[in-house]
Design a protein around this motif. Structure first.
Motif, PDB file in Angstrom:
ATOM      1  N   ARG A  16       2.035  26.121 -10.434  1.00 36.40           N
ATOM      2  CA  ARG A  16       1.495  24.783 -10.160  1.00 36.40           C
ATOM      3  C   ARG A  16       2.453  23.940  -9.322  1.00 36.40           C
ATOM      4  NH1 ARG A  16      -1.467  22.434 -15.539  1.00 36.40           N
ATOM      5  NH2 ARG A  16      -2.974  24.121 -15.863  1.00 36.40           N
ATOM      6  N   LEU A  17       3.726  23.942  -9.694  1.00 35.12           N
ATOM      7  CA  LEU A  17       4.679  23.123  -8.949  1.00 35.12           C
ATOM      8  C   LEU A  17       4.834  23.602  -7.512  1.00 35.12           C
ATOM      9  CD1 LEU A  17       7.466  22.477 -11.610  1.00 35.12           C
ATOM     10  CD2 LEU A  17       5.788  20.844 -10.728  1.00 35.12           C
ATOM     11  N   PHE A  18       4.951  24.903  -7.311  1.00 30.66           N
ATOM     12  CA  PHE A  18       5.105  25.439  -5.965  1.00 30.66           C
ATOM     13  C   PHE A  18       3.889  25.085  -5.117  1.00 30.66           C
ATOM     14  CE2 PHE A  18       5.046  28.569  -2.580  1.00 30.66           C
ATOM     15  CZ  PHE A  18       6.384  28.701  -2.238  1.00 30.66           C
ATOM     16  N   GLN A  19       2.713  25.277  -5.676  1.00 24.04           N
ATOM     17  CA  GLN A  19       1.494  25.000  -4.928  1.00 24.04           C
ATOM     18  C   GLN A  19       1.365  23.512  -4.590  1.00 24.04           C
ATOM     19  OE1 GLN A  19      -0.793  27.143  -3.537  1.00 24.04           O
ATOM     20  NE2 GLN A  19       0.828  28.591  -4.084  1.00 24.04           N
ATOM     21  N   THR A  20       1.631  22.647  -5.550  1.00 20.73           N
ATOM     22  CA  THR A  20       1.465  21.215  -5.330  1.00 20.73           C
ATOM     23  C   THR A  20       2.553  20.631  -4.438  1.00 20.73           C
ATOM     24  OG1 THR A  20       0.391  20.943  -7.471  1.00 20.73           O
ATOM     25  CG2 THR A  20       1.306  18.963  -6.480  1.00 20.73           C
ATOM     26  N   VAL A  21       3.803  20.867  -4.796  1.00 23.13           N
ATOM     27  CA  VAL A  21       4.915  20.215  -4.113  1.00 23.13           C
ATOM     28  C   VAL A  21       5.205  20.840  -2.751  1.00 23.13           C
ATOM     29  CG1 VAL A  21       7.390  19.651  -4.269  1.00 23.13           C
ATOM     30  CG2 VAL A  21       5.925  19.440  -6.286  1.00 23.13           C
ATOM     31  N   ARG A  22       5.201  22.137  -2.677  1.00 21.24           N
ATOM     32  CA  ARG A  22       5.562  22.794  -1.417  1.00 21.24           C
ATOM     33  C   ARG A  22       4.364  23.099  -0.533  1.00 21.24           C
ATOM     34  NH1 ARG A  22       9.280  27.933   0.272  1.00 21.24           N
ATOM     35  NH2 ARG A  22       8.185  28.252   2.213  1.00 21.24           N
ATOM     36  N   ALA A  48      13.954  20.862  -7.840  1.00 19.33           N
ATOM     37  CA  ALA A  48      13.303  20.661  -6.545  1.00 19.33           C
ATOM     38  C   ALA A  48      14.361  20.202  -5.553  1.00 19.33           C
ATOM     39  CB  ALA A  48      12.184  19.631  -6.654  1.00 19.33           C
ATOM     40  N   GLY A  49      14.453  20.888  -4.443  1.00 13.73           N
ATOM     41  CA  GLY A  49      15.353  20.496  -3.373  1.00 13.73           C
ATOM     42  C   GLY A  49      14.528  19.802  -2.300  1.00 13.73           C
ATOM     43  N   THR A  50      14.785  18.529  -2.072  1.00 13.24           N
ATOM     44  CA  THR A  50      13.989  17.761  -1.123  1.00 13.24           C
ATOM     45  C   THR A  50      14.870  16.759  -0.399  1.00 13.24           C
ATOM     46  OG1 THR A  50      11.921  16.507  -0.888  1.00 13.24           O
ATOM     47  CG2 THR A  50      13.322  15.945  -2.765  1.00 13.24           C
ATOM     48  N   ALA A  51      14.319  16.114   0.603  1.00  9.31           N
ATOM     49  CA  ALA A  51      15.037  15.078   1.344  1.00  9.31           C
ATOM     50  C   ALA A  51      15.143  13.819   0.475  1.00  9.31           C
ATOM     51  CB  ALA A  51      14.299  14.763   2.640  1.00  9.31           C
ATOM     52  N   PRO A  52      16.210  13.052   0.634  1.00  7.62           N
ATOM     53  CA  PRO A  52      16.371  11.851  -0.188  1.00  7.62           C
ATOM     54  C   PRO A  52      15.167  10.911  -0.143  1.00  7.62           C
ATOM     55  CG  PRO A  52      18.421  12.303   0.958  1.00  7.62           C
ATOM     56  CD  PRO A  52      17.392  13.270   1.507  1.00  7.62           C
ATOM     57  N   ASP A  53      14.535  10.768   1.011  1.00  9.37           N
ATOM     58  CA  ASP A  53      13.405   9.843   1.108  1.00  9.37           C
ATOM     59  C   ASP A  53      12.127  10.384   0.468  1.00  9.37           C
ATOM     60  OD1 ASP A  53      13.221  11.741   3.212  1.00  9.37           O
ATOM     61  OD2 ASP A  53      11.943  10.396   4.370  1.00  9.37           O
ATOM     62  N   LYS A  54      12.122  11.645   0.067  1.00  6.19           N
ATOM     63  CA  LYS A  54      10.961  12.248  -0.601  1.00  6.19           C
ATOM     64  C   LYS A  54      11.186  12.437  -2.098  1.00  6.19           C
ATOM     65  CE  LYS A  54       8.897  12.880   3.331  1.00  6.19           C
ATOM     66  NZ  LYS A  54       7.955  11.889   3.763  1.00  6.19           N
ATOM     67  N   ALA A  55      12.392  12.147  -2.571  1.00  2.00           N
ATOM     68  CA  ALA A  55      12.757  12.440  -3.965  1.00  2.00           C
ATOM     69  C   ALA A  55      11.863  11.714  -4.967  1.00  2.00           C
ATOM     70  CB  ALA A  55      14.228  12.091  -4.207  1.00  2.00           C
ATOM     71  N   ARG A  56      11.585  10.448  -4.741  1.00  2.00           N
ATOM     72  CA  ARG A  56      10.759   9.696  -5.690  1.00  2.00           C
ATOM     73  C   ARG A  56       9.359  10.304  -5.788  1.00  2.00           C
ATOM     74  NH1 ARG A  56      11.351   5.192  -8.253  1.00  2.00           N
ATOM     75  NH2 ARG A  56      13.048   4.400  -7.003  1.00  2.00           N
ATOM     76  N   GLU A  57       8.781  10.674  -4.654  1.00  2.00           N
ATOM     77  CA  GLU A  57       7.446  11.273  -4.654  1.00  2.00           C
ATOM     78  C   GLU A  57       7.453  12.628  -5.358  1.00  2.00           C
ATOM     79  OE1 GLU A  57       3.815  12.425  -1.561  1.00  2.00           O
ATOM     80  OE2 GLU A  57       5.721  11.683  -0.757  1.00  2.00           O
ATOM     81  N   VAL A  58       8.455  13.451  -5.081  1.00  2.00           N
ATOM     82  CA  VAL A  58       8.559  14.761  -5.729  1.00  2.00           C
ATOM     83  C   VAL A  58       8.736  14.592  -7.232  1.00  2.00           C
ATOM     84  CG1 VAL A  58       9.992  16.828  -5.960  1.00  2.00           C
ATOM     85  CG2 VAL A  58       9.392  15.977  -3.688  1.00  2.00           C
ATOM     86  N   LEU A  59       9.606  13.690  -7.636  1.00  2.00           N
ATOM     87  CA  LEU A  59       9.824  13.447  -9.050  1.00  2.00           C
ATOM     88  C   LEU A  59       8.533  12.987  -9.727  1.00  2.00           C
ATOM     89  CD1 LEU A  59      11.998  13.529 -11.230  1.00  2.00           C
ATOM     90  CD2 LEU A  59      12.578  11.173 -10.632  1.00  2.00           C
ATOM     91  N   GLY A  60       7.772  12.151  -9.050  1.00  2.00           N
ATOM     92  CA  GLY A  60       6.480  11.717  -9.587  1.00  2.00           C
ATOM     93  C   GLY A  60       5.511  12.862  -9.756  1.00  2.00           C
TER      94      GLY A  60
END
Length: 160
Positions: A16-22, A48-60
């Protein structure tokens, strides 16, 4: 049962996480979950490894998926897919001596004995949707610890 929950949540490209986030959102190159088992404790970790400006969205998105699994459990198709994957991984792990010894050592440390492949396959087959739903509610529905690392302009990034 924990392996099934972990597999569906974030342990593979069909998770689920791979499909949704990536795959759907393209927010992280790497996103996964894993279990860490000890004798009387353990952890279910999401990375999750992401860009700083995407971290809040990924965490959500991660929190949303954890909440969804805690409330709704999994589907029959997800359960069957996880069983098949775990059976295949178990058998493939027997072909490598390092994997075999790791399995033996882990089993001895956490269970005091090494279950046979047949016993493990029977355990996978015996897991029901209700079993996973109960586990998800217990493990994912409780309090969570969050750690974020990186240069974030927003010091409140870990707050939901």
């Amino acid at each position: 049962m924990e392996s099934i929950l972990d597999h569906i949540l974030g342990s593979g490209m069909s998770s689920r996480l791979f499909q949704t986030v990536r795959e759907e959102r393209g927010l992280a190159y790497s996103v996964y979950s894993y279990r860490q088992a000890y004798e009387h404790a353990g952890a279910l970790v999401v990375y999750a490894g992401t860009a700083p400006d995407k971290a809040r969205e990924v965490l959500g998105l991660v929190h949303d998926e954890l909440d969804r699994m805690a409330a709704d459990g999994i589907t029959a198709a997800e359960l069957e897919g996880a069983r098949g994957h775990l059976r295949g991984s178990l058998v493939l792990g027997l072909e490598d001596s390092g994997s075999r010894m790791s399995r033996v050592g882990h089993a001895l440390l956490t269970h005091g004995r090494v279950p046979s492949v047949e016993e493990l396959e029977e355990r996978f087959a015996a897991v029901t949707l209700d079993d996973v739903a109960e586990l998800a509610a217990e493990v994912l529905g409780g309090p969570r610890s969050v750690a974020v690392v990186g240069p974030f302009p927003d010091e409140e990034i870990a707050k939901r």
